[in-house]
Design an enzyme around this catalytic site. Structure first.
Site, mmCIF file in Angstrom:
data_model
loop_
_atom_site.group_PDB
_atom_site.id
_atom_site.type_symbol
_atom_site.label_atom_id
_atom_site.label_comp_id
_atom_site.label_asym_id
_atom_site.label_seq_id
_atom_site.Cartn_x
_atom_site.Cartn_y
_atom_site.Cartn_z
ATOM 1 N N CYS A 183 4.982 -17.541 -28.267
ATOM 2 C CA CYS A 183 4.787 -18.960 -28.539
ATOM 3 C C CYS A 183 5.266 -19.821 -27.392
ATOM 4 O O CYS A 183 5.905 -19.447 -26.441
ATOM 5 C CB CYS A 183 5.792 -19.219 -29.757
ATOM 6 S SG CYS A 183 7.643 -19.170 -29.207
ATOM 7 N N GLU A 231 10.862 -11.928 -27.888
ATOM 8 C CA GLU A 231 11.096 -11.988 -26.367
ATOM 9 C C GLU A 231 12.471 -12.583 -26.223
ATOM 10 O O GLU A 231 13.120 -12.391 -25.119
ATOM 11 C CB GLU A 231 10.015 -12.864 -26.145
ATOM 12 C CG GLU A 231 8.321 -12.689 -26.585
ATOM 13 C CD GLU A 231 8.013 -13.175 -27.891
ATOM 14 O OE1 GLU A 231 6.983 -13.613 -27.684
ATOM 15 O OE2 GLU A 231 8.883 -13.036 -28.775
ATOM 16 N N HIS A 284 12.835 -14.845 -32.122
ATOM 17 C CA HIS A 284 11.752 -14.129 -31.455
ATOM 18 C C HIS A 284 12.104 -12.852 -30.843
ATOM 19 O O HIS A 284 13.287 -12.968 -30.220
ATOM 20 C CB HIS A 284 10.711 -14.923 -30.829
ATOM 21 C CG HIS A 284 10.026 -15.926 -31.695
ATOM 22 N ND1 HIS A 284 8.852 -16.672 -31.271
ATOM 23 C CD2 HIS A 284 10.155 -16.276 -33.035
ATOM 24 C CE1 HIS A 284 8.687 -17.508 -32.353
ATOM 25 N NE2 HIS A 284 9.188 -17.379 -33.493
ATOM 26 N N CYS A 326 9.121 -19.290 -26.481
ATOM 27 C CA CYS A 326 9.266 -18.135 -25.708
ATOM 28 C C CYS A 326 8.890 -18.104 -24.246
ATOM 29 O O CYS A 326 9.169 -17.702 -23.511
ATOM 30 C CB CYS A 326 8.903 -16.959 -26.578
ATOM 31 S SG CYS A 326 9.925 -16.864 -27.838
#
Length: 146
Positions: free
Chosen positions: A101, A75, A73, A104
């Site tokens: 999420c 992040e 992801h 993260c």
């Protein structure tokens, strides 16, 4: 914060979010492109977008159009980039085009990030709820596509 300071911060939040949207364009993912910036002292100290790990093919989806399990992801990419630099994310703000999420959000907490500004809601809010539980300031800025 007084009204003037709040107004300046809101303007900066919108600018950094637009920059994160532009950064998302670097992603090779077809299903969804997400961008992230980590800002500290009005300086961008890291950036990331969703994609495969370094050295892997730049294809995020399998033959069925599903995201491959090893795609990172945005992040996570921005936070791991910090780990390889001399910068510290302690006390920083993360700008991300989509709601973080759960996985993260755990990284965000551990990285010492104190503020998260995100642009798109996600059907699951467990990541956002975890950030709030950790005392992180969470701000939703609806972002425009186009």
């Amino acid at each position: 914060m007084n009204d003037t300071t709040q107004g300046k911060q809101a303007a900066l939040d919108h600018r950094y979010m637009r920059m994160a949207q532009i950064w998302a364009e670097n992603s090779y993912c077809r299903r969804r492109r997400v961008g992230a910036l980590i800002v500290k002292g009005q300086m961008i100290i890291s950036d990331g977008y969703n994609g495969t790990p370094s050295g892997f093919e730049n294809v995020c989806e399998d033959e069925h159009g599903l995201t491959k399990p090893y795609v990172l992801h945005a992040e996570a990419n921005a936070i791991t980039k910090i780990a390889r630099s001399s910068n510290s994310s302690d006390g920083a703000t993360l700008y991300v085009t989509a709601a973080p999420c759960m996985e993260c959000s755990k990284l965000i907490i551990q990285a010492g990030i104190k503020r998260v500004v995100y642009g798109e809601q996600y059907r699951l809010e467990d990541g956002i709820n975890l950030l709030k539980r950790a005392g992180i300031e969470v701000i939703y800025l609806g972002i425009e596509h186009g």
